[in-house]
Write a protein that holds these residues in place. Structure first.
Motif, PDB file in Angstrom:
ATOM      1  N   VAL A  84      74.927 -28.790 132.813  1.00 23.21           N
ATOM      2  CA  VAL A  84      76.273 -28.594 133.348  1.00 23.21           C
ATOM      3  C   VAL A  84      77.271 -28.677 132.208  1.00 23.21           C
ATOM      4  O   VAL A  84      77.265 -29.639 131.441  1.00 23.21           O
ATOM      5  CB  VAL A  84      76.610 -29.667 134.407  1.00 23.21           C
ATOM      6  N   ALA A  85      78.133 -27.677 132.089  1.00 24.77           N
ATOM      7  CA  ALA A  85      79.164 -27.669 131.049  1.00 24.77           C
ATOM      8  C   ALA A  85      80.526 -27.955 131.666  1.00 24.77           C
ATOM      9  O   ALA A  85      80.905 -27.340 132.665  1.00 24.77           O
ATOM     10  CB  ALA A  85      79.194 -26.311 130.335  1.00 24.77           C
ATOM     11  N   ASP A  86      81.257 -28.913 131.068  1.00 26.83           N
ATOM     12  CA  ASP A  86      82.627 -29.230 131.489  1.00 26.83           C
ATOM     13  C   ASP A  86      82.716 -29.458 132.989  1.00 26.83           C
ATOM     14  O   ASP A  86      83.333 -28.695 133.733  1.00 26.83           O
ATOM     15  CB  ASP A  86      83.587 -28.111 131.061  1.00 26.83           C
ATOM     16  N   LEU A  87      82.127 -30.534 133.433  1.00 24.57           N
ATOM     17  CA  LEU A  87      82.191 -30.916 134.842  1.00 24.57           C
ATOM     18  C   LEU A  87      83.630 -31.116 135.297  1.00 24.57           C
ATOM     19  O   LEU A  87      84.014 -30.713 136.390  1.00 24.57           O
ATOM     20  CB  LEU A  87      81.379 -32.193 135.056  1.00 24.57           C
ATOM     21  N   LEU A  88      84.449 -31.768 134.466  1.00 31.50           N
ATOM     22  CA  LEU A  88      85.885 -31.967 134.737  1.00 31.50           C
ATOM     23  C   LEU A  88      86.122 -32.571 136.119  1.00 31.50           C
ATOM     24  O   LEU A  88      86.878 -32.038 136.938  1.00 31.50           O
ATOM     25  CB  LEU A  88      86.657 -30.645 134.600  1.00 31.50           C
ATOM     26  N   LEU A  89      85.480 -33.691 136.377  1.00 27.34           N
ATOM     27  CA  LEU A  89      85.694 -34.393 137.628  1.00 27.34           C
ATOM     28  C   LEU A  89      87.164 -34.782 137.771  1.00 27.34           C
ATOM     29  O   LEU A  89      87.779 -35.285 136.833  1.00 27.34           O
ATOM     30  CB  LEU A  89      84.834 -35.659 137.666  1.00 27.34           C
ATOM     31  N   GLY A  90      87.713 -34.535 138.953  1.00 28.15           N
ATOM     32  CA  GLY A  90      89.113 -34.844 139.207  1.00 28.15           C
ATOM     33  C   GLY A  90      90.048 -33.689 138.956  1.00 28.15           C
ATOM     34  O   GLY A  90      91.253 -33.799 139.209  1.00 28.15           O
ATOM     35  N   ALA A  91      89.519 -32.546 138.472  1.00 29.19           N
ATOM     36  CA  ALA A  91      90.368 -31.392 138.184  1.00 29.19           C
ATOM     37  C   ALA A  91      90.689 -30.620 139.452  1.00 29.19           C
ATOM     38  O   ALA A  91      89.876 -30.555 140.375  1.00 29.19           O
ATOM     39  CB  ALA A  91      89.692 -30.464 137.174  1.00 29.19           C
ATOM     40  N   ILE A  92      91.876 -30.027 139.483  1.00 29.88           N
ATOM     41  CA  ILE A  92      92.267 -29.106 140.548  1.00 29.88           C
ATOM     42  C   ILE A  92      92.261 -27.708 139.956  1.00 29.88           C
ATOM     43  O   ILE A  92      92.789 -27.498 138.862  1.00 29.88           O
ATOM     44  CB  ILE A  92      93.657 -29.459 141.103  1.00 29.88           C
ATOM     45  N   PRO A  93      91.624 -26.724 140.608  1.00 32.13           N
ATOM     46  CA  PRO A  93      91.580 -25.364 140.051  1.00 32.13           C
ATOM     47  C   PRO A  93      92.958 -24.854 139.649  1.00 32.13           C
ATOM     48  O   PRO A  93      93.952 -25.095 140.337  1.00 32.13           O
ATOM     49  CB  PRO A  93      90.989 -24.539 141.203  1.00 32.13           C
ATOM     50  N   ALA A  94      93.005 -24.166 138.522  1.00 32.54           N
ATOM     51  CA  ALA A  94      94.274 -23.641 138.010  1.00 32.54           C
ATOM     52  C   ALA A  94      94.654 -22.342 138.725  1.00 32.54           C
ATOM     53  O   ALA A  94      93.825 -21.698 139.366  1.00 32.54           O
ATOM     54  CB  ALA A  94      94.155 -23.392 136.504  1.00 32.54           C
ATOM     55  N   LEU A 128      99.381 -23.116 149.015  1.00 36.98           N
ATOM     56  CA  LEU A 128      98.294 -23.343 149.959  1.00 36.98           C
ATOM     57  C   LEU A 128      98.772 -24.181 151.138  1.00 36.98           C
ATOM     58  O   LEU A 128      99.685 -24.994 151.015  1.00 36.98           O
ATOM     59  CB  LEU A 128      97.135 -24.079 149.270  1.00 36.98           C
ATOM     60  N   SER A 129      98.107 -23.979 152.268  1.00 35.94           N
ATOM     61  CA  SER A 129      98.339 -24.847 153.414  1.00 35.94           C
ATOM     62  C   SER A 129      97.834 -26.237 153.074  1.00 35.94           C
ATOM     63  O   SER A 129      97.090 -26.431 152.106  1.00 35.94           O
ATOM     64  CB  SER A 129      97.611 -24.308 154.639  1.00 35.94           C
ATOM     65  N   SER A 130      98.196 -27.228 153.867  1.00 34.40           N
ATOM     66  CA  SER A 130      97.756 -28.599 153.600  1.00 34.40           C
ATOM     67  C   SER A 130      96.232 -28.705 153.647  1.00 34.40           C
ATOM     68  O   SER A 130      95.620 -29.417 152.845  1.00 34.40           O
ATOM     69  CB  SER A 130      98.402 -29.552 154.610  1.00 34.40           C
ATOM     70  N   GLU A 131      95.615 -27.968 154.572  1.00 36.68           N
ATOM     71  CA  GLU A 131      94.158 -27.992 154.691  1.00 36.68           C
ATOM     72  C   GLU A 131      93.503 -27.387 153.456  1.00 36.68           C
ATOM     73  O   GLU A 131      92.551 -27.944 152.894  1.00 36.68           O
ATOM     74  CB  GLU A 131      93.720 -27.227 155.937  1.00 36.68           C
ATOM     75  N   ALA A 132      94.006 -26.229 153.007  1.00 39.19           N
ATOM     76  CA  ALA A 132      93.444 -25.578 151.827  1.00 39.19           C
ATOM     77  C   ALA A 132      93.702 -26.403 150.570  1.00 39.19           C
ATOM     78  O   ALA A 132      92.848 -26.477 149.677  1.00 39.19           O
ATOM     79  CB  ALA A 132      94.034 -24.178 151.673  1.00 39.19           C
ATOM     80  N   ALA A 133      94.874 -27.019 150.481  1.00 41.30           N
ATOM     81  CA  ALA A 133      95.197 -27.843 149.312  1.00 41.30           C
ATOM     82  C   ALA A 133      94.239 -29.026 149.211  1.00 41.30           C
ATOM     83  O   ALA A 133      93.828 -29.425 148.107  1.00 41.30           O
ATOM     84  CB  ALA A 133      96.641 -28.327 149.397  1.00 41.30           C
ATOM     85  N   ALA A 134      93.862 -29.605 150.356  1.00 40.29           N
ATOM     86  CA  ALA A 134      92.914 -30.719 150.354  1.00 40.29           C
ATOM     87  C   ALA A 134      91.550 -30.273 149.842  1.00 40.29           C
ATOM     88  O   ALA A 134      90.881 -30.994 149.103  1.00 40.29           O
ATOM     89  CB  ALA A 134      92.800 -31.304 151.757  1.00 40.29           C
ATOM     90  N   ILE A 135      91.131 -29.065 150.230  1.00 41.75           N
ATOM     91  CA  ILE A 135      89.858 -28.521 149.739  1.00 41.75           C
ATOM     92  C   ILE A 135      89.906 -28.346 148.229  1.00 41.75           C
ATOM     93  O   ILE A 135      88.969 -28.701 147.513  1.00 41.75           O
ATOM     94  CB  ILE A 135      89.554 -27.183 150.435  1.00 41.75           C
ATOM     95  N   ALA A 136      91.026 -27.798 147.726  1.00 38.89           N
ATOM     96  CA  ALA A 136      91.162 -27.575 146.287  1.00 38.89           C
ATOM     97  C   ALA A 136      91.141 -28.894 145.528  1.00 38.89           C
ATOM     98  O   ALA A 136      90.529 -29.003 144.454  1.00 38.89           O
ATOM     99  CB  ALA A 136      92.457 -26.813 146.004  1.00 38.89           C
ATOM    100  N   ALA A 137      91.795 -29.908 146.064  1.00 36.68           N
ATOM    101  CA  ALA A 137      91.858 -31.199 145.393  1.00 36.68           C
ATOM    102  C   ALA A 137      90.487 -31.867 145.318  1.00 36.68           C
ATOM    103  O   ALA A 137      90.202 -32.620 144.375  1.00 36.68           O
ATOM    104  CB  ALA A 137      92.855 -32.114 146.105  1.00 36.68           C
ATOM    105  N   GLU A 138      89.616 -31.602 146.296  1.00 34.24           N
ATOM    106  CA  GLU A 138      88.287 -32.218 146.329  1.00 34.24           C
ATOM    107  C   GLU A 138      87.214 -31.318 145.720  1.00 34.24           C
ATOM    108  O   GLU A 138      86.026 -31.677 145.742  1.00 34.24           O
ATOM    109  CB  GLU A 138      87.909 -32.543 147.779  1.00 34.24           C
ATOM    110  N   PHE A 175      87.140 -17.583 143.145  1.00 34.86           N
ATOM    111  CA  PHE A 175      88.175 -16.611 142.808  1.00 34.86           C
ATOM    112  C   PHE A 175      87.548 -15.224 142.677  1.00 34.86           C
ATOM    113  O   PHE A 175      86.459 -15.073 142.117  1.00 34.86           O
ATOM    114  CB  PHE A 175      88.848 -16.986 141.478  1.00 34.86           C
ATOM    115  N   PHE A 176      88.244 -14.216 143.201  1.00 39.62           N
ATOM    116  CA  PHE A 176      87.783 -12.836 143.085  1.00 39.62           C
ATOM    117  C   PHE A 176      88.953 -11.949 142.683  1.00 39.62           C
ATOM    118  O   PHE A 176      90.106 -12.208 143.057  1.00 39.62           O
ATOM    119  CB  PHE A 176      87.219 -12.322 144.417  1.00 39.62           C
TER     120      PHE A 176
END
Length: 348
Positions: free
Chosen positions: A30-40, A45-55, A214-215
């Protein structure tokens, strides 16, 4: 400075009666796991989608742990383990995963100079210091993990397959049966090594779920489809296991029928496609066929070139001169359409 000899370090692992592994050595890298990162580059986002991104990073780590327990003898983390903005949740997730791996007799190595807590259940190897460490299974060495750095020399292979790990994809991998560097698109790569060095047949498979994907698809629509929203849904990539949120940035190359999308049409279309687990944006560009050279003084290509001939935003002096009655070069117009029109026609 003369090359330094890199000594081999032995690592022991307890034998687990409940998780016997056989066959060739398997290592999940695994390269650059970056635990705790939020996708750039996330849109609003809705609150539900933002929670998914944060986790997302924690979910990815959990899926990598599951994959390693199921398939691998060892897990190797390279680059950064924690995101600079990581909080205590990221550390708790790392510790929990390492405890599960230790219970399953999966050895864990971190090839990184990142400061990590001293009491983690892993072996940290400096990424700028050459070393060679045995990878155990049931108390016996089955492979060697070699950190490639500097000009160090390594022991002659003695039958154990060798996995080279490096931050430099151009590093000298002589003597290694496989090489892993920080370049994979998937969260992790499962490498199956030969049972003896030099035997060949190394295999690799992507592993680990990506909860946020991302696509950037491009769709050519010179003719108007019967139902544009249905056309886009059918053209979207299939969902993967573990995918919970997707960000899709469409580029539509349209014929004259699509001019209406340049107002609010693209925004409305993006909204109709978006939902709690998918966010769409749409950029509309003229289809290249509209700029074909038809030897017409009033063609769309000529009109487009005329509009662009009066300015040169990049300041490179390479704009098309206004030549009345002369059809512009089709390739040049296509280039200009992509170069100048895309920022003006984005929507979503």
């Amino acid at each position: 400075m003369p090359p330094q000899n890199a000594r081999r370090t032995s690592r022991s692992a307890s034998s687990s009666r409940d998780n016997k592994r056989t066959g060739p050595p398997r290592v999940l890298c695994v390269a650059d796991l970056l635990l705790g990162a939020i996708p750039a580059n996330l849109p609003a986002l809705s609150s539900e989608a933002a929670a998914i991104a944060a986790e997302a990073s924690l979910t990815t780590w959990e899926s990598l742990v599951d994959a390693a327990i199921k398939e691998a003898d060892a897990l190797i983390l390279t680059g950064r383990v924690f995101d600079p903005a990581a909080d205590l949740r990221a550390e708790r997730a790392l510790r929990s995963g390492l405890e599960r791996l230790a219970a399953a007799d999966v050895s864990v190595f971190a090839v990184s100079d990142e400061p990590l807590p001293d009491d983690l259940s892993l072996t940290q190897l400096a990424d700028d210091e050459a070393s060679e460490t045995e990878l155990p299974r049931d108390g016996k060495a089955i492979a060697a993990v070699r950190v490639l750095a500097g000009q160090a020399t390594f022991p002659v292979p003695d039958g154990l397959p060798v996995l080279g790990v490096t931050a430099d994809p151009d590093a000298d991998a002589d003597g290694c049966d496989a090489l892993f560097s920080a370049s994979g698109a998937a969260p992790g790569t499962l490498l199956t090594l030969p049972e003896t060095t030099g035997a060949g047949g190394v295999r690799s498979k992507p592993r680990g779920e990506r909860p946020v994907r991302f696509f950037a698809p491009v769709l050519e629509l010179s003719e108007e489809p019967d139902d544009l929203s249905v056309t886009l849904r059918e053209a979207a990539p299939a969902r993967e296991t573990g995918e919970r949120l997707r960000i899709v940035n469409w580029t539509l190359l349209v014929g004259p029928w699509g001019d209406s999308l340049l107002s609010n049409g693209a925004d409305d279309l993006a909204s109709s496609l978006s939902r709690s687990d998918a966010m769409h944006s749409i950029a509309v560009l003229p289809h290249p066929d509209r700029f074909a050279d038809r030897d017409e003084e009033t063609s769309e290509a000529a009109a487009f070139a005329e509009a662009l001939s009066h300015f040169d935003p990049l300041g490179d002096g390479d704009a098309i001169p206004a030549l009345a009655g002369v059809a512009p070069d089709a390739d040049r117009v296509r280039s200009l359409a992509t170069r100048f029109a895309a920022p003006l026609l984005s929507a979503g």
